[in-house]
Motif scaffolding. Structure first.
Motif, PDB file in Angstrom:
ATOM      1  N   SER A 247       0.842  -1.184   0.000  1.00  0.00           N
ATOM      2  CA  SER A 247       0.000   0.000   0.000  1.00  0.00           C
ATOM      3  C   SER A 247       0.883   1.243   0.000  1.00  0.00           C
ATOM      4  N   LYS A 252       0.166  -2.069   4.495  1.00  0.00           N
ATOM      5  CA  LYS A 252      -0.507  -3.289   4.055  1.00  0.00           C
ATOM      6  C   LYS A 252       0.177  -3.874   2.818  1.00  0.00           C
ATOM      7  N   MET A 254      -1.156  -6.175  -0.490  1.00  0.00           N
ATOM      8  CA  MET A 254      -2.263  -6.801  -1.215  1.00  0.00           C
ATOM      9  C   MET A 254      -1.715  -7.871  -2.139  1.00  0.00           C
ATOM     10  N   VAL A 267      -5.877  -8.432   1.566  1.00  0.00           N
ATOM     11  CA  VAL A 267      -5.033  -7.366   2.076  1.00  0.00           C
ATOM     12  C   VAL A 267      -4.498  -7.793   3.438  1.00  0.00           C
ATOM     13  N   TRP A 290      -3.093  -0.880  -6.131  1.00  0.00           N
ATOM     14  CA  TRP A 290      -3.598   0.158  -5.240  1.00  0.00           C
ATOM     15  C   TRP A 290      -3.813   1.477  -5.977  1.00  0.00           C
TER      16      TRP A 290
END
Length: 470
Positions: A247, A252, A254, A267, A290
């Motif tokens: 992210s 985070k 993903m 996530v 993102w």
């Protein structure tokens, strides 16, 4: 907080362990918390420029003699980071800094194994004559000291030997396990001061670790530091993991996971270890990415033989379709300002790269240079797009957002899936060896001259370079 020897900046790097809360998660990822800073600028820092400001010429750097002797210590005591003592740890820190600057391709530093070790008082009072006699133009000094609370203080100084002047200094307070972060922070300090560019060493890389035979590969999510150290597997491999991405705020990761043949976008929260399901469906799903604000996710999905790009909230819910043209539309990488998206499509009859507005409007082709264009990724600077150019072999190339100024950076057999360093200067990709199925991670700078392989314990693909760590 102030630390001794007049260091102008104190950073506290705390690391809280995460709990694995999903049955397919492997060892929990330990990572650093927020960095607290307090500093006072010197006159040399206030201009913010490098050797020639923001448009430095690499020739100014490549022949720059940088000496990096072992970091000194005032009391050589054993620490959890190095049983041989803070003196030995100081040498290791200098080795990491030397490797960072050398592997970047811009500098030719001389490391601690070829240099005399300074005494502790010399850290702030260098013996100028000894360094000019060795042809050094820049000097990196530093120290390591153990504190009563079992943490370490690491100080870093950059000197101009010719001018006999201190250029910049910073210091960090770290847990013993995080000593490499202090080394990366020092590398970033030196790089930014000398080049005038944003740093990138204190960052991490997520990728897909691959094992097993070619026709039955086990693909796990893994992470490591930018230099390949501190490697961790995050998933166990019972479900296939693909295309990870950090992210924008680093909080985070993903990735796409296939469980029982059904694609799911997950996530993973670095701070808590919690894994959240964003979307799940029975249709083939590809390439989640993102948005710059971290609030939404782009992905591609095939429905009824047509593949289009969709946007969904990071919290899940209903998806919005952004493309609706017969053919295969894949990818989707936002411009840094979030206003445009670059993607690949075969709507013209061959695989090419296109740009559209963030709402899906004004879709237009940008590649007309021959061959095909795949896996486009917008630079963090916004000035270039990296992509896989397919013209016989697969190679990594860059172009401007208008599709101009094509430059092919690699010359392998199958180099693909570029991802940018946080400062937009280096491109990482994975390379597959001909007739073997074996893949590995590589980096190349924008000149195309400085290329190197990153160490990984197993085969590697789908790299994703994260932002600078907080």
């Amino acid at each position: 907080m102030r630390i001794s020897l007049g260091i102008g900046l104190a950073l506290t790097l705390g690391v809280a362990p995460l709990a694995a809360q999903n049955e397919d998660l492997g060892d929990p990822l330990s990572d650093g918390g927020a960095v607290e800073t307090a500093f006072e600028e010197t006159a040399e820092q206030e201009d913010g420029g490098g050797l020639t400001g923001s448009t430095t010429d690499e020739s100014d750097w490549e022949d720059l003699g940088i000496a990096i002797p072992a970091f000194a210590t005032d009391n050589d005591v054993s620490t959890p980071a190095n049983a041989n003592g803070t003196g030995a740890l100081g040498r290791e820190i200098a080795r990491v800094i030397t490797a960072n600057l050398r592997n970047n391709g811009l500098f030719e530093p001389t490391g601690p194994d070829s240099l005399p070790s300074p005494d502790f008082p010399q850290i702030t009072d260098p013996s100028w004559s000894s360094w000019t006699g060795r042809g050094a133009e820049m000097l990196v000094h530093g120290y390591v000291r153990a504190r009563a609370d079992n943490r370490l203080v690491v100080g870093c100084y950059l000197y101009d030997v010719i001018l006999k002047d201190e250029l910049i200094r910073e210091g960090w307070v770290v847990r013993p396990a995080d000593w490499r972060r202090a080394a990366h922070k020092c590398s970033d300090l030196i790089y930014a001061r000398l080049t005038g560019e944003d740093p990138f060493f204190d960052s991490r890389i997520a990728y897909i670790a691959e094992t097993g035979p070619k026709d039955n590969r086990v693909k796990r999510l893994a992470v490591m530091d930018s230099d390949g150290a501190n490697h961790r597997f995050l998933t166990l491999g019972s479900a296939t993991a693909l295309t990870p991405r950090y992210s924008p705020d680093y909080s985070k990761i993903m990735y796409l996971s296939y469980v029982d043949g059904n694609p799911r976008i997950y996530v993973y929260d670095i701070g808590s270890g919690k894994q959240t399901l964003v979307t799940e469906n029975r249709n083939p799903t590809l390439a989640p990415r993102w948005s710059p604000d971290g609030q939404s996710i782009l992905y591609s999905m095939a429905v009824g033989g047509n593949t289009d790009i969709y946007r969904v909230s990071v919290n899940g819910g209903r998806s919005t379709r952004l493309t609706d043209t017969p053919g295969i539309d894949i990818g989707g990488s936002y411009s840094p300002d979030g206003r445009r998206i670059v993607f690949e499509s075969d709507r013209s009859g061959s695989q090419q790269c296109y740009i559209m507005n963030a709402d899906g409007s004004n879709q237009r082709r940008i590649t007309f240079f021959g061959g095909r264009c795949a896996t486009p990724e917008w630079s963090p600077r916004g000035d270039q797009i990296a992509f896989t150019r397919i013209a016989g072999d697969f190679n990594v190339a860059v172009m401007t957002p208008s599709g101009g100024n094509l430059r092919v950076l690699t010359n392998g057999w199958q180099d693909e899936a570029p991802t940018w360093a946080p400062n937009g200067r280096i491109v990482q990709f994975f390379r597959t060896t001909r007739n073997s199925g074996r893949s590995s991670l590589w980096q190349v700078d924008l000149t195309g001259r400085n290329e190197r392989r990153l160490p990984t314990p197993v085969d590697a693909s789908d790299p994703a370079w994260g932002p600078i760590r907080p």
